[in-house]
Design an enzyme around this catalytic site. Structure first.
Site, PDB file in Angstrom:
ATOM      1  N   ASP A 229      37.102  33.239  43.913  1.00 20.88           N
ATOM      2  CA  ASP A 229      37.699  34.449  44.047  1.00 20.88           C
ATOM      3  C   ASP A 229      37.864  34.882  42.404  1.00 20.88           C
ATOM      4  O   ASP A 229      38.240  34.170  41.406  1.00 20.88           O
ATOM      5  CB  ASP A 229      39.248  33.990  44.304  1.00 20.88           C
ATOM      6  CG  ASP A 229      40.344  35.080  44.293  1.00 20.88           C
ATOM      7  OD1 ASP A 229      39.841  36.100  43.656  1.00 20.88           O
ATOM      8  OD2 ASP A 229      41.304  34.942  45.087  1.00 20.88           O
ATOM      9  N   HIS A 247      36.515  49.842  40.495  1.00 17.86           N
ATOM     10  CA  HIS A 247      37.010  51.046  41.277  1.00 17.86           C
ATOM     11  C   HIS A 247      37.625  50.749  42.465  1.00 17.86           C
ATOM     12  O   HIS A 247      38.346  51.903  42.932  1.00 17.86           O
ATOM     13  CB  HIS A 247      35.902  52.272  41.327  1.00 17.86           C
ATOM     14  CG  HIS A 247      35.095  51.972  42.729  1.00 17.86           C
ATOM     15  ND1 HIS A 247      34.063  52.890  42.763  1.00 17.86           N
ATOM     16  CD2 HIS A 247      34.782  50.730  43.266  1.00 17.86           C
ATOM     17  CE1 HIS A 247      33.521  52.321  44.051  1.00 17.86           C
ATOM     18  NE2 HIS A 247      33.757  50.926  44.100  1.00 17.86           N
TER      19      HIS A 247
END
Length: 340
Positions: A229, A247
């Site tokens: 992660d 983004h």
């Protein structure tokens, strides 16, 4: 009257999207490409992978995509249809990322959240979460087909855009770099492009377990795969590419990702984060439609955003980096180097 016509065009914009997806699903560009010469409507209909074809409906579809969208040519002398430079992008065995992007982006689970856009303006969860009851990332983690299409689309974009970037800019972009960790690297398309051009660079792909395990590509020995992660930790490396990752997220989440990347690289060896993203330019003299549409897409489905150069510089500075350098490459991609 002109105003009415323009508003009517905006109101029916979905017709273009769905006609485009229909063309891709029917494989019309593929049929013409394999035939190598223009074909009549009947010849096209016969080549479709359908048990039956309603010729009236098929003719009206072709009329729309020829005369309104310019996807194909029509020779009025012999009534044959041919490819244009637009529909060449829709051939499946081409290097274009258009087909995976269309198949992934135009579907019910991504279109549905737009019905919640008005409600989402009040704040709170994204429109996607309001519509589906879970975030876009949780949806991908629990829907194998959607996850596969998403990663195929990302992989195709990576191979075309990032691959070209590595070939044209890699000599200076990876100078002095001995190892990279591709954070959120999906099916490893970017890492493979780097290894192909620079076999001496050790490449590692970091992504969530369901992404790596769900990838249809072989896990070759030339790339190391790490399940993890990016919000928690990033393996150590000289450089960390982040291609179309930031983004997807708001500023707070991006700060966390950039800080984990900063911890992973050494400032002594010229370590850096290599961000590949669109940089929005607000300029009425240029066509901003793609930039602003992508920003809306990120807002609705993932709570992310496209950023201006000023926003990128501020974000990187606030994450603790000493400087950043932005190098324009394509309309869809700039190289943003963040130095520790």
């Amino acid at each position: 009257m002109a105003a009415h016509m323009l508003i009517s065009k905006y109101g029916h914009g979905y017709i273009e999207s769905m006609a485009l997806k229909c063309v891709v699903e029917l494989g019309i560009a593929d049929i013409l490409h394999k035939h190598t010469k223009p074909m009549t409507l009947q010849e096209l209909a016969t080549a479709l992978s359908l048990p039956t074809v309603d010729m009236n409906r098929f003719q009206r579809l072709m009329r729309y995509v020829v005369h309104h969208m310019g996807l194909f040519t029509l020779d009025n002398k012999d009534s044959t249809y041919g490819l244009t430079h637009y529909s060449n992008c829709l051939v499946r065995d081409s290097k274009s990322f258009m087909v995976p992007m269309i198949l992934h982006g135009i579907n019910d689970w991504l279109i549905g959240p737009w019905y919640s856009l008005s409600t989402s303006i009040q704040g709170g969860p994204t429109a996607f979460e309001m519509y589906h009851g879970i975030t876009g990332w949780d949806y991908l983690a629990t829907h194998a087909d959607a996850n596969r299409m998403f990663n195929e689309g990302q992989g195709a974009i990576t191979r075309e855009i990032f691959g070209e970037m590595v070939r044209q800019c890699g000599a200076w972009l990876f100078k002095g770099i001995g190892s990279v960790v591709d954070v959120g690297g999906g099916n490893g398309a970017a890492a493979r492009e780097i290894v192909k051009e620079f076999p001496n660079i050790k490449c590692t792909v970091l992504d969530l377990s369901h992404v790596i395990r769900g990838s249809s590509l072989d896990k070759s020995s030339e790339v190391e795969w790490v399940e993890g992660d990016m919000f928690l930790s990033v393996p150590h490396a000289d450089a960390v590419p982040l291609k179309y990752i930031l983004h997807d997220w708001g500023d707070d989440e991006c700060m966390k990702i950039l800080q984990r990347c900063k911890e992973a690289i050494s400032s002594e060896g010229g370590g850096k984060v290599i961000i590949v993203e669109m940089v929005i330019e607000i300029n009425p003299e240029i066509d901003m439609s793609m930039m602003l549409s992508r920003d809306m897409f990120m807002m609705v489905n993932f709570g992310g955003k496209e950023r201006t150069s000023e926003e990128w510089e501020r974000l990187i500075r606030n994450a603790g980096y000493r400087k950043c350098k932005i190098t324009p490459f394509l309309a869809m991609a700039s190289i943003i180097e963040a130095y520790t």
